[in-house]
Design a protein around this motif. Sequence first.
Motif, short mmCIF file in Angstrom:
data_model
loop_
_atom_site.label_atom_id
_atom_site.label_comp_id
_atom_site.label_asym_id
_atom_site.label_seq_id
_atom_site.Cartn_x
_atom_site.Cartn_y
_atom_site.Cartn_z
N LYS A 18 0.83 -1.21 0.00
CA LYS A 18 0.00 0.00 0.00
C LYS A 18 0.86 1.26 0.00
CE LYS A 18 -3.96 -1.86 2.41
NZ LYS A 18 -4.28 -2.06 3.79
N ALA A 19 1.81 1.31 0.92
CA ALA A 19 2.60 2.53 1.04
C ALA A 19 4.06 2.18 0.80
CB ALA A 19 2.43 3.13 2.43
N PHE A 20 4.77 3.12 0.21
CA PHE A 20 6.21 2.94 0.09
C PHE A 20 6.78 2.79 1.50
CE2 PHE A 20 10.56 4.48 -0.52
CZ PHE A 20 10.93 3.63 -1.56
N PRO A 21 7.66 1.81 1.72
CA PRO A 21 8.00 1.46 3.10
C PRO A 21 8.93 2.44 3.78
CG PRO A 21 9.26 0.12 1.60
CD PRO A 21 8.34 0.94 0.75
N ILE A 22 8.78 3.72 3.46
CA ILE A 22 9.66 4.70 4.11
C ILE A 22 9.38 4.74 5.61
CG2 ILE A 22 9.40 7.19 4.48
CD1 ILE A 22 11.07 7.72 2.26
N TRP A 28 12.38 1.14 11.63
CA TRP A 28 13.50 0.23 11.87
C TRP A 28 14.72 0.97 12.37
CZ3 TRP A 28 14.56 -4.57 12.79
CH2 TRP A 28 13.69 -5.56 12.35
N ALA A 29 14.99 2.12 11.75
CA ALA A 29 16.15 2.91 12.15
C ALA A 29 16.03 3.33 13.61
CB ALA A 29 16.28 4.14 11.25
N CYS A 30 14.82 3.79 13.99
CA CYS A 30 14.61 4.21 15.38
C CYS A 30 14.81 3.03 16.32
CB CYS A 30 13.20 4.77 15.58
SG CYS A 30 12.95 6.32 14.73
N LEU A 31 14.26 1.91 15.94
CA LEU A 31 14.36 0.73 16.79
C LEU A 31 15.83 0.32 16.98
CD1 LEU A 31 12.54 -1.38 18.23
CD2 LEU A 31 12.95 -2.84 16.27
N LEU A 32 16.55 0.32 15.88
CA LEU A 32 17.97 -0.06 15.98
C LEU A 32 18.73 0.93 16.85
CD1 LEU A 32 18.77 -1.39 12.40
CD2 LEU A 32 18.49 -2.68 14.52
N LEU B 106 7.95 2.04 21.47
CA LEU B 106 8.85 0.89 21.34
C LEU B 106 8.05 -0.42 21.31
CD1 LEU B 106 11.80 0.13 21.20
CD2 LEU B 106 11.90 0.16 23.69
N ALA B 107 6.99 -0.48 22.11
CA ALA B 107 6.17 -1.69 22.14
C ALA B 107 5.49 -1.90 20.79
CB ALA B 107 5.12 -1.58 23.25
N VAL B 108 4.99 -0.82 20.20
CA VAL B 108 4.36 -0.94 18.88
C VAL B 108 5.40 -1.41 17.87
CG1 VAL B 108 3.22 0.32 17.02
CG2 VAL B 108 2.59 0.77 19.39
N ALA B 109 6.61 -0.86 17.99
CA ALA B 109 7.69 -1.29 17.09
C ALA B 109 7.98 -2.77 17.28
CB ALA B 109 8.94 -0.46 17.33
N MET B 110 8.03 -3.21 18.55
CA MET B 110 8.26 -4.63 18.83
C MET B 110 7.17 -5.48 18.19
SD MET B 110 9.09 -5.26 22.82
CE MET B 110 10.45 -4.59 23.70
#
Lengths: 308, 308
Positions: A18-22, A28-32, B106-110
């Motif tokens: 549906k959306a470009f995965p930006i 992902w970047a935030c999580l890492l 963070l939980a939503v990201a998880m």
Amino acid sequence: MTTLTPTGRAQDVQRPKKAFPIGRLVAWACLLLIVFVSVFPIFIVLKTALTGNKALYTEAASLWPSQPTLINFQRVLGLLSPEAAQAAGGSGSSVSFATAMKNSAVFTGLIVVGQTFFSAMAAYAFARLRFPGRDFIFTLFLIALMIPGIVLFIPNFITVKNLGWLNTMPGMVAPFILMSPFAVFFLRQFFLSLPRETEEAAYIDGASPLTIFFRITLPMSQGPLVTLAILTTIGMWNEFFWPFLIAKDEASYTLPVALQVFKTQTPQGTPDWTGLMAGTFIAILPVFLLLVVMGRRVVESLAFSGTK
Amino acid sequence: MTTGTPTKPYSAASTARRRKLPSQALVGYLFILPAIVGFAVFYLYPALRGFQISFTNWNLLSDPQGVGFQNYRDAMQDPKFWSALGITVKYVLWNIPLQTLLSILLAVAMDRLVKSMFVKGLLIVPYLLSSVLVGMIFLWMLDPLLGIVNQWLANTPIGRQAFFNDAGQAIPTIAFINIWKHMGFNALLFYAGLQAIPRTVYEAAAIDGSREWNTFWKITLPLLRPVTVFVLVTSVIGSFQIFDTVAVTTQGGPVDATKVLVYYIYQNAFAFFKMGYATAMSMLLFALLVVFTLLQMRLLRAGESDLE
């Protein structure tokens, strides 16, 4: 696109279409970044512990010591003579982390075993046995969950002092070893949910409550008992305030107390950072091993602790 | 409340048990005996004793002297008490909103990005460390001269920061440290809460064309309400009792900027030996926390009605 989530379920695979995965990439970047922030300080602890005292000043900004050394570990564990330790950059403060490690292990071990067992007995009585005053006493336990530590610590300190237990292991474990309101509450909830049929059958066969508790209930409750033991281990290994009040003598320090004393013993000027970080790493190691060995279990136990 | 959920009638067995009542009562009391001893000596007695001590002047050496409500009146007129309370509130206000917000995200990201137990394990590493270790680690990382953070900042327009040594920065710094420690763990609790939300709700929302952001605000957040209230209230209660981090990093300084309430109570009890005054202030803290717990009951009920 779908290669991003090789294990993804149907809805995960559909979404990126549906959306470009930006948004996803940013997430992902935030999580890492958060994962990095979570573990990076531990890395710095290890790096500093492996740095020689003189290199500390020249390599403060680097991420790896140019000449890794174990000398900091040796001196905080008391494997070097005081002179050699001072030559290696020690501040002259001497706290035996080996003794503290042993004390921490005994302190934690006694409490985990005692508290889990005695709390299980009480929880079983509250969940399954009938006796006058049961619900009243249990309500008192529940109220006790709310009392802040500082309210109890001052009178408890006086009690332990009057018993002549300052500086002793009995004084350190006394408030924790027989029960914790949380442990009783936690196990009672679980015992209530156990099916009664097995117990009823054993009763009819003439088994005593004691036999039922040891032969049926405890074996059926290994999961929650381990969960509780993990939570208690983490809590007690890290307990600071109470041992800090009771243990005023070096022979009875636990690791958190030893670290604090090691830090404050430093004569004015900069603290003995390499020694402190070696001590810190030693204190981290056991909980870290717990996580490595029982990873899933630890994570699940912690997640469960919130749903009480 | 006490009966769990019996699913089948078990009349034969329950009459058998009723007949056994006297012996069961004896076993019941035996089972709760250790826990009761621990509870009576280290929870009930100190709570009552603390209340009693709060109406006396006592330096641990001479006999306590009854002074009525004087300690409470003193607290009301003690600018240091109010300042300590103010600093504690300031800490709570720095700590809680940021910590809760980050944990939910963070939980939503998880939930959406990773299922990996390994990543979750990494995120809870900080929670496994004692506050003393955490204090020590950040004291080192934020050291004005050699700390890695200042080594980095020195090369940026921001420049070196004093962190713990600056009266304005000390409380936010301590708050940040505890956010670092608790974020992963709280996220895990929220994550467990997210797992409890039925997937069908999301599917329905997706079919109705709800956007990601909308779904989060209109569905995820409201349905997370019970967990949110639980996490929020327990962490507020915990935050009000902040002590360890302060004791390790700043000891109340610079110039009392981090002298939080429990640290002030601790000083009065164990440095100035004003046991009566210290217990009176702990009772006031207890009263404050009871108010929060009552609020919790309120909010929890609101949370339950929110679910369906």
